[in-house]
Design a protein around this motif. Structure first.
Motif, PDB file in Angstrom:
ATOM      1  N   MET A 201       0.890  -1.376  -9.148  1.00  0.00           N
ATOM      2  CA  MET A 201       1.932  -0.346  -9.055  1.00  0.00           C
ATOM      3  C   MET A 201       1.462   0.793  -8.148  1.00  0.00           C
ATOM      4  SD  MET A 201       3.569   1.942 -12.088  1.00  0.00           S
ATOM      5  CE  MET A 201       4.136   0.560 -13.042  1.00  0.00           C
ATOM      6  N   VAL A 202       2.416   1.377  -7.470  1.00  0.00           N
ATOM      7  CA  VAL A 202       2.079   2.495  -6.591  1.00  0.00           C
ATOM      8  C   VAL A 202       1.443   3.634  -7.383  1.00  0.00           C
ATOM      9  CG1 VAL A 202       4.357   3.581  -6.835  1.00  0.00           C
ATOM     10  CG2 VAL A 202       3.018   3.971  -4.781  1.00  0.00           C
ATOM     11  N   GLN A 203       0.389   4.227  -6.780  1.00  0.00           N
ATOM     12  CA  GLN A 203      -0.221   5.380  -7.440  1.00  0.00           C
ATOM     13  C   GLN A 203       0.762   6.539  -7.341  1.00  0.00           C
ATOM     14  OE1 GLN A 203      -3.782   5.925  -5.215  1.00  0.00           O
ATOM     15  NE2 GLN A 203      -4.895   4.400  -6.380  1.00  0.00           N
ATOM     16  N   ASN A 204       0.758   7.413  -8.335  1.00  0.00           N
ATOM     17  CA  ASN A 204       1.738   8.501  -8.272  1.00  0.00           C
ATOM     18  C   ASN A 204       1.203   9.694  -7.467  1.00  0.00           C
ATOM     19  OD1 ASN A 204      -0.117   9.301 -10.080  1.00  0.00           O
ATOM     20  ND2 ASN A 204       1.317  10.018 -11.628  1.00  0.00           N
ATOM     21  N   LYS A 205       0.689   9.392  -6.285  1.00  0.00           N
ATOM     22  CA  LYS A 205       0.180  10.391  -5.345  1.00  0.00           C
ATOM     23  C   LYS A 205       0.593   9.969  -3.946  1.00  0.00           C
ATOM     24  CE  LYS A 205      -2.455  13.062  -7.947  1.00  0.00           C
ATOM     25  NZ  LYS A 205      -2.258  14.519  -8.017  1.00  0.00           N
TER      26      LYS A 205
ATOM     27  N   THR B 227      -0.773   1.384   7.801  1.00  0.00           N
ATOM     28  CA  THR B 227      -0.464  -0.032   7.579  1.00  0.00           C
ATOM     29  C   THR B 227      -1.471  -0.714   6.659  1.00  0.00           C
ATOM     30  OG1 THR B 227       0.440  -0.109   9.819  1.00  0.00           O
ATOM     31  CG2 THR B 227       0.082  -2.218   8.762  1.00  0.00           C
ATOM     32  N   SER B 228      -2.749  -0.324   6.754  1.00  0.00           N
ATOM     33  CA  SER B 228      -3.809  -1.048   6.027  1.00  0.00           C
ATOM     34  C   SER B 228      -3.638  -0.942   4.518  1.00  0.00           C
ATOM     35  CB  SER B 228      -5.187  -0.475   6.380  1.00  0.00           C
ATOM     36  OG  SER B 228      -5.399  -0.566   7.740  1.00  0.00           O
ATOM     37  N   THR B 229      -3.872  -2.068   3.860  1.00  0.00           N
ATOM     38  CA  THR B 229      -3.877  -2.089   2.396  1.00  0.00           C
ATOM     39  C   THR B 229      -5.101  -2.880   1.923  1.00  0.00           C
ATOM     40  OG1 THR B 229      -2.510  -4.075   2.393  1.00  0.00           O
ATOM     41  CG2 THR B 229      -1.355  -1.990   2.111  1.00  0.00           C
ATOM     42  N   ALA B 230      -5.629  -2.513   0.763  1.00  0.00           N
ATOM     43  CA  ALA B 230      -6.719  -3.289   0.176  1.00  0.00           C
ATOM     44  C   ALA B 230      -6.170  -4.603  -0.384  1.00  0.00           C
ATOM     45  CB  ALA B 230      -7.388  -2.469  -0.928  1.00  0.00           C
ATOM     46  N   ASP B 231      -4.954  -4.544  -0.931  1.00  0.00           N
ATOM     47  CA  ASP B 231      -4.309  -5.724  -1.509  1.00  0.00           C
ATOM     48  C   ASP B 231      -3.383  -6.340  -0.455  1.00  0.00           C
ATOM     49  OD1 ASP B 231      -2.695  -7.533  -2.797  1.00  0.00           O
ATOM     50  OD2 ASP B 231      -2.357  -6.277  -4.570  1.00  0.00           O
ATOM     51  N   PRO B 232      -3.718  -7.553   0.027  1.00  0.00           N
ATOM     52  CA  PRO B 232      -2.908  -8.144   1.094  1.00  0.00           C
ATOM     53  C   PRO B 232      -1.469  -8.458   0.678  1.00  0.00           C
ATOM     54  CG  PRO B 232      -4.545  -9.715   0.277  1.00  0.00           C
ATOM     55  CD  PRO B 232      -4.828  -8.420  -0.399  1.00  0.00           C
ATOM     56  N   MET B 233      -1.198  -8.448  -0.637  1.00  0.00           N
ATOM     57  CA  MET B 233       0.166  -8.725  -1.112  1.00  0.00           C
ATOM     58  C   MET B 233       1.052  -7.469  -1.064  1.00  0.00           C
ATOM     59  SD  MET B 233      -0.088 -11.852  -1.733  1.00  0.00           S
ATOM     60  CE  MET B 233       1.394 -12.261  -2.623  1.00  0.00           C
ATOM     61  N   LYS B 234       0.409  -6.313  -0.814  1.00  0.00           N
ATOM     62  CA  LYS B 234       1.185  -5.068  -0.847  1.00  0.00           C
ATOM     63  C   LYS B 234       1.345  -4.473   0.537  1.00  0.00           C
ATOM     64  CE  LYS B 234       0.206  -3.762  -5.550  1.00  0.00           C
ATOM     65  NZ  LYS B 234      -0.156  -2.694  -6.463  1.00  0.00           N
ATOM     66  N   LYS B 235       2.285  -3.543   0.660  1.00  0.00           N
ATOM     67  CA  LYS B 235       2.364  -2.753   1.880  1.00  0.00           C
ATOM     68  C   LYS B 235       2.471  -1.273   1.510  1.00  0.00           C
ATOM     69  CE  LYS B 235       7.248  -3.656   2.870  1.00  0.00           C
ATOM     70  NZ  LYS B 235       8.172  -4.122   3.910  1.00  0.00           N
ATOM     71  N   ASN B 236       2.457  -0.436   2.516  1.00  0.00           N
ATOM     72  CA  ASN B 236       2.531   1.002   2.287  1.00  0.00           C
ATOM     73  C   ASN B 236       3.935   1.517   2.582  1.00  0.00           C
ATOM     74  OD1 ASN B 236      -0.224   1.074   1.695  1.00  0.00           O
ATOM     75  ND2 ASN B 236      -0.753   1.330   3.864  1.00  0.00           N
ATOM     76  N   ALA B 237       4.226   2.704   2.056  1.00  0.00           N
ATOM     77  CA  ALA B 237       5.493   3.369   2.369  1.00  0.00           C
ATOM     78  C   ALA B 237       5.214   4.557   3.282  1.00  0.00           C
ATOM     79  CB  ALA B 237       6.171   3.843   1.083  1.00  0.00           C
ATOM     80  N   VAL B 238       6.115   4.790   4.238  1.00  0.00           N
ATOM     81  CA  VAL B 238       6.041   5.984   5.082  1.00  0.00           C
ATOM     82  C   VAL B 238       7.315   6.798   4.840  1.00  0.00           C
ATOM     83  CG1 VAL B 238       4.479   5.164   6.887  1.00  0.00           C
ATOM     84  CG2 VAL B 238       6.889   4.568   7.042  1.00  0.00           C
ATOM     85  N   ILE B 239       7.125   8.071   4.537  1.00  0.00           N
ATOM     86  CA  ILE B 239       8.263   8.964   4.277  1.00  0.00           C
ATOM     87  C   ILE B 239       8.319   9.992   5.398  1.00  0.00           C
ATOM     88  CG2 ILE B 239       9.260  10.665   2.693  1.00  0.00           C
ATOM     89  CD1 ILE B 239       7.838   9.305   0.385  1.00  0.00           C
TER      90      ILE B 239
ATOM     91  N   PRO C 160      12.487   0.626  12.672  1.00  0.00           N
ATOM     92  CA  PRO C 160      11.571   1.242  11.713  1.00  0.00           C
ATOM     93  C   PRO C 160      10.131   0.793  11.963  1.00  0.00           C
ATOM     94  CG  PRO C 160      13.181  -0.208  10.619  1.00  0.00           C
ATOM     95  CD  PRO C 160      13.407  -0.318  12.072  1.00  0.00           C
ATOM     96  N   LEU C 161       9.167   1.594  11.516  1.00  0.00           N
ATOM     97  CA  LEU C 161       7.756   1.251  11.706  1.00  0.00           C
ATOM     98  C   LEU C 161       7.460  -0.074  11.009  1.00  0.00           C
ATOM     99  CD1 LEU C 161       6.170   4.791  11.184  1.00  0.00           C
ATOM    100  CD2 LEU C 161       6.560   3.591  13.352  1.00  0.00           C
ATOM    101  N   ALA C 162       6.856  -0.994  11.750  1.00  0.00           N
ATOM    102  CA  ALA C 162       6.674  -2.365  11.261  1.00  0.00           C
ATOM    103  C   ALA C 162       5.676  -2.434  10.104  1.00  0.00           C
ATOM    104  CB  ALA C 162       6.180  -3.239  12.412  1.00  0.00           C
ATOM    105  N   ASN C 163       5.907  -3.382   9.219  1.00  0.00           N
ATOM    106  CA  ASN C 163       5.005  -3.693   8.097  1.00  0.00           C
ATOM    107  C   ASN C 163       4.814  -2.529   7.128  1.00  0.00           C
ATOM    108  OD1 ASN C 163       4.551  -6.261   9.258  1.00  0.00           O
ATOM    109  ND2 ASN C 163       3.068  -5.315  10.656  1.00  0.00           N
ATOM    110  N   ARG C 164       5.736  -1.586   7.148  1.00  0.00           N
ATOM    111  CA  ARG C 164       5.720  -0.474   6.202  1.00  0.00           C
ATOM    112  C   ARG C 164       7.142  -0.262   5.684  1.00  0.00           C
ATOM    113  NH1 ARG C 164       2.767   2.461  11.066  1.00  0.00           N
ATOM    114  NH2 ARG C 164       3.680   0.564  11.945  1.00  0.00           N
TER     115      ARG C 164
ATOM    116  N   GLY D 148       8.449   0.191  -6.029  1.00  0.00           N
ATOM    117  CA  GLY D 148       7.108   0.768  -5.939  1.00  0.00           C
ATOM    118  C   GLY D 148       6.006  -0.208  -6.314  1.00  0.00           C
ATOM    119  N   ALA D 149       6.369  -1.230  -7.080  1.00  0.00           N
ATOM    120  CA  ALA D 149       5.358  -2.196  -7.535  1.00  0.00           C
ATOM    121  C   ALA D 149       4.687  -2.899  -6.363  1.00  0.00           C
ATOM    122  CB  ALA D 149       6.011  -3.215  -8.467  1.00  0.00           C
ATOM    123  N   ASN D 150       5.374  -2.972  -5.242  1.00  0.00           N
ATOM    124  CA  ASN D 150       4.813  -3.657  -4.066  1.00  0.00           C
ATOM    125  C   ASN D 150       4.203  -2.695  -3.049  1.00  0.00           C
ATOM    126  OD1 ASN D 150       5.665  -6.229  -4.942  1.00  0.00           O
ATOM    127  ND2 ASN D 150       7.755  -5.652  -4.363  1.00  0.00           N
ATOM    128  N   ILE D 151       4.133  -1.422  -3.415  1.00  0.00           N
ATOM    129  CA  ILE D 151       3.629  -0.401  -2.484  1.00  0.00           C
ATOM    130  C   ILE D 151       2.238   0.052  -2.915  1.00  0.00           C
ATOM    131  CG2 ILE D 151       4.020   1.943  -1.583  1.00  0.00           C
ATOM    132  CD1 ILE D 151       6.059  -0.144  -0.603  1.00  0.00           C
TER     133      ILE D 151
END
Ligand SMILES: NC(=O)c1ccc[n+]([C@@H]2O[C@H](COP(=O)([O-])OP(=O)(O)OC[C@H]3O[C@@H](n4cnc5c(N)ncnc54)[C@H](OP(=O)(O)O)[C@@H]3O)[C@@H](O)[C@H]2O)c1
Length: 192
Positions: free
Chosen positions: A1-5, A40-52, A67-71, A108-111
Motif C-alpha cells: 500500500m502507498v505510504q501516507n507521505k 519512475t524508479s520503484t523497489a517493487d517491480p509490480m508497483k509504480k509511482n504517482a506524480v501530482i 502524461p508522464l510515462a510509467n507513472r 493507492g495499493a499499486n503506488i
C-alpha cells in the motif's frame, strides 16, 4: 500500500526560480533524466509511482511526453474537466482530494511513492502538509529569468546526506553547474 507521505521534486536556480513563460527556464537533459529516474524508479517491480502536479505544469510538458510515462499522473485543477485529459490522467480539485484517492484505496495499493512535481502553489501547500516527507532539490547555481518561484524552505526542513545513488558532487551541463540536495522534514518533538 502507498505510504501516507509524499516527496517534492524540484529544480530551482538562483533566487529560487523554477519556471518562465510556462516552461522550464533552462535546458538540462541530465537533470531531466534525474527527474525521470527519481519519479519512475520503484523497489517493487509490480508497483509504480504517482506524480501530482498543477494544471500549468502538466501542460508545460511537451505534448508528446504527457502524461508522464510509467507513472500515475494526477493533475490539480478547478477550471478543466476530465475530458480535457487522456483517460489515464486523474483530475483532482485539491491536494487533499488527490491524497484521499491514494491512501487506503485500491488505486493507492499499486503506488509506491507519491511525488509532488509543482508548480509554485502546489509546492507551497505540500511543504506545509503533514504528508510531506522530503524535498529532492536540484540547486542550479546560475541565474535565469523566471516568473515562477519555489517557496521559502522553512527551518522545519534539514539537509540530509544524499542516498539512492544520487551524486553528491557538483554536476555541470551546458556550462551550468548544479547540485542535488535532499531536505527532510523534521518530526515535531512533543517532549517539553
Ligand atoms: N523547475 C521545476 O522543477 C518546475 C516544476 C514544476 C513546474 N515548473 C514550471 O512552473 C511553471 C508552472 O507552475 P505554476 O506555479 O505557474 O502553475 P501550476 O501550479 O503548475 O498550475 C497552476 C494551476 O494548477 C491548479 N492548482 C494548483 N495548485 C492547486 C491546488 N492546490 N488545488 C487545486 N488546483 C491547483 C490551478 O488550476 P485551475 O486554474 O485550472 O484551477 C492553478 O491555476 C511552468 O513554467 C513550469 O515549467 C518548474
Amino acid at each position: 500500500m502507498v505510504q501516507n507521505k509524499f516527496n517534492l521534486i524540484v529544480a530551482a536556480c538562483e533566487n529560487s526560480g523554477i519556471g518562465f513563460k510556462d516552461k522550464l527556464p533552462w535546458s538540462l537533459k541530465n537533470e531531466l533524466k534525474h527527474f525521470r529516474k527519481m519519479t519512475t524508479s520503484t523497489a517493487d517491480p509490480m508497483k509504480k509511482n504517482a506524480v501530482i502536479m498543477g494544471r500549468l505544469t502538466y501542460f508545460a510538458i511537451p505534448e508528446s511526453k504527457r502524461p508522464l510515462a510509467n507513472r500515475l499522473n494526477i493533475v490539480l485543477s478547478n477550471t478543466t474537466a476530465a475530458t480535457d485529459y487522456p483517460h489515464d490522467v486523474i483530475l483532482c480539485s485539491s491536494l487533499n482530494e488527490a491524497m484521499t484517492k491514494l491512501i487506503g484505496t485500491d488505486l493507492g495499493a499499486n503506488i509506491e511513492t507519491i511525488w509532488i512535481c509543482g508548480g509554485s502553489r502546489v509546492f507551497n501547500e505540500a511543504m506545509s502538509s503533514d504528508y510531506c516527507h522530503r524535498i529532492y532539490y536540484t540547486d542550479i547555481k546560475a541565474p535565469f529569468e523566471c516568473d515562477v518561484f519555489f517557496p521559502n524552505i522553512s527551518s522545519a526542513f534539514k539537509i540530509i546526506p544524499n542516498d539512492e545513488g544520487i551524486p553528491t558532487d557538483e554536476q555541470e551541463e551546458n556550462g551550468v553547474k548544479y547540485q542535488y540536495k535532499i531536505y527532510e522534514k523534521q518530526q515535531l518533538n512533543n517532549t517539553f
